[in-house]
Write a protein that holds these residues in place. Sequence first.
Motif, short mmCIF file in Angstrom:
data_model
loop_
_atom_site.label_atom_id
_atom_site.label_comp_id
_atom_site.label_asym_id
_atom_site.label_seq_id
_atom_site.Cartn_x
_atom_site.Cartn_y
_atom_site.Cartn_z
N THR A 136 -6.54 -3.20 -16.36
CA THR A 136 -6.34 -3.72 -15.00
C THR A 136 -5.78 -2.66 -14.04
O THR A 136 -5.75 -2.89 -12.83
CB THR A 136 -5.37 -4.92 -15.00
N LEU A 137 -5.33 -1.54 -14.58
CA LEU A 137 -4.63 -0.55 -13.77
C LEU A 137 -5.53 0.04 -12.68
O LEU A 137 -5.08 0.23 -11.55
CB LEU A 137 -4.07 0.56 -14.66
N PHE A 138 -6.77 0.33 -13.01
CA PHE A 138 -7.67 0.97 -12.05
C PHE A 138 -7.82 0.12 -10.80
O PHE A 138 -7.69 0.61 -9.67
CB PHE A 138 -9.02 1.21 -12.71
N LYS A 139 -8.07 -1.17 -10.98
CA LYS A 139 -8.23 -2.06 -9.82
C LYS A 139 -6.92 -2.20 -9.05
O LYS A 139 -6.91 -2.25 -7.81
CB LYS A 139 -8.71 -3.44 -10.26
N ARG A 140 -5.80 -2.21 -9.76
CA ARG A 140 -4.51 -2.33 -9.08
C ARG A 140 -4.22 -1.08 -8.25
O ARG A 140 -3.61 -1.18 -7.17
CB ARG A 140 -3.40 -2.58 -10.10
N ILE A 141 -4.62 0.07 -8.73
CA ILE A 141 -4.46 1.30 -7.95
C ILE A 141 -5.28 1.22 -6.67
O ILE A 141 -4.79 1.51 -5.57
CB ILE A 141 -4.86 2.53 -8.77
N ILE A 142 -6.53 0.82 -6.79
CA ILE A 142 -7.41 0.73 -5.62
C ILE A 142 -6.87 -0.29 -4.63
O ILE A 142 -6.83 -0.03 -3.41
CB ILE A 142 -8.84 0.37 -6.05
N ASP A 143 -6.44 -1.43 -5.11
CA ASP A 143 -5.89 -2.47 -4.22
C ASP A 143 -4.64 -1.96 -3.50
O ASP A 143 -4.43 -2.23 -2.31
CB ASP A 143 -5.55 -3.73 -5.01
N SER A 144 -3.80 -1.22 -4.22
CA SER A 144 -2.58 -0.68 -3.62
C SER A 144 -2.90 0.37 -2.57
O SER A 144 -2.26 0.41 -1.51
CB SER A 144 -1.68 -0.10 -4.71
N VAL A 145 -3.89 1.23 -2.85
CA VAL A 145 -4.30 2.24 -1.87
C VAL A 145 -4.80 1.56 -0.59
O VAL A 145 -4.44 1.96 0.52
CB VAL A 145 -5.40 3.14 -2.45
N ILE A 146 -5.60 0.52 -0.73
CA ILE A 146 -6.12 -0.20 0.43
C ILE A 146 -4.99 -0.83 1.23
O ILE A 146 -4.93 -0.71 2.47
CB ILE A 146 -7.13 -1.28 -0.01
N ALA A 147 -4.07 -1.50 0.54
CA ALA A 147 -2.97 -2.19 1.23
C ALA A 147 -2.06 -1.19 1.96
O ALA A 147 -1.69 -1.43 3.12
CB ALA A 147 -2.16 -3.00 0.22
N LYS A 148 -1.71 -0.10 1.30
CA LYS A 148 -0.80 0.86 1.93
C LYS A 148 -1.47 1.65 3.03
O LYS A 148 -0.83 2.05 4.01
CB LYS A 148 -0.20 1.79 0.87
N THR A 149 -2.77 1.90 2.88
CA THR A 149 -3.51 2.59 3.95
C THR A 149 -3.57 1.70 5.19
O THR A 149 -3.41 2.20 6.32
CB THR A 149 -4.93 2.95 3.48
N LYS A 150 -3.80 0.41 4.99
CA LYS A 150 -3.82 -0.51 6.12
C LYS A 150 -2.49 -0.48 6.87
O LYS A 150 -2.44 -0.46 8.12
CB LYS A 150 -4.10 -1.94 5.64
N TYR A 151 -1.39 -0.44 6.11
CA TYR A 151 -0.06 -0.39 6.72
C TYR A 151 0.13 0.91 7.51
O TYR A 151 0.72 0.91 8.60
CB TYR A 151 1.01 -0.51 5.63
N LYS A 152 -0.40 2.02 7.00
CA LYS A 152 -0.20 3.33 7.63
C LYS A 152 -1.05 3.54 8.87
O LYS A 152 -0.60 4.15 9.85
CB LYS A 152 -0.47 4.44 6.61
N ILE A 153 -2.31 3.06 8.85
CA ILE A 153 -3.21 3.36 9.97
C ILE A 153 -3.52 2.13 10.82
O ILE A 153 -4.17 2.23 11.86
CB ILE A 153 -4.54 3.98 9.48
N GLY A 154 -3.06 0.94 10.37
CA GLY A 154 -3.23 -0.27 11.17
C GLY A 154 -4.58 -0.94 11.03
O GLY A 154 -4.85 -1.94 11.72
#
Length: 304
Positions: free
Chosen positions: A123-141
């Motif tokens: 499950t780690l691979f998908k959790r990494i991708i989901d976390s990248v998406i969520a944190k990128t959204k926070y950083k760039i809006g």
Amino acid sequence: MIRVIILALILGYSSTFPQEDSSKVALQNPSPMVDYTRKHERIFETKFQGISFSIDSLTSKPIEIYIPKKSQKRSKFDLVIHFHGNPNIVKYAADKYNGSIIAAILNLGSGSKRYYNQFEDSTLFKRIIDSVIAKTKYKIGVKPTLKKVILTGFSAGYGAIKKLLETHSEDIDAVLLLDGLHASYIPDRKVLSEGGKIDSSAFDAFLRFALEASKEKSAKKFLITHSEIFPGTFVSTTEATDYILSKLKMRRKPILKWGPLGMQQLSYARKNHFMIMGFAGNSAPDHMDHLHAIYHFLNKLLNL
């Protein structure tokens, strides 16, 4: 100069060893620590205008994330996940990337087994991708949409890619291996010239991905670069790529050509979206060339 050589060995060359026990490094034949035949130009960039942050809670070491300035106003990205190597070199490659990119960099230390074992949790691979998406959204809006998921690995980093191709091949669009693809001999440490054989099971996942990428209409892309380093106690990248080429009934074509940063290309083989590029050199600096040239090879991968 000595400090640079030692750092090269720690980051790359000595970390290619397959290991049953990550605390016990297998011996290998000595290889030159210096080379004056080629230029061995280096990427020393340390200042970047993009956004940098990390994801600390998912893996045993933090995942460093970098979004180039030119990509920050976009909503669609290629996600490049790189395993093993100086983060600044990967950030430089992201700045030179021909497209919008989010770069994620994971360094776990010496030994391909550490990278392989990190992804035992499927499950780690998908959790990494989901976390990248969520944190990128926070950083760039803006919530990013991923166009492609690209895995790149230098040296020991191939261990993570091996595991992910075994478990998530359908979620991976492209792979770049930089002088890192090894296996054991059978019997252990008995080279081919002495009657040993390659433990080919180590290449099964890579062979399947190469076969898919070699199809004319495939959306998968796969690029492997390698040096002439011959470890002696485990399968070299040349022997590994020779094996894959034989299974795909492909042949190398000899070539004499300048590569990036003073590298010297000696051969290539290509079938549709799968390509192998062979380069001169059996020294530690020759090995490190492949990492520093990731900016070049990543864009080469895009054009396959």
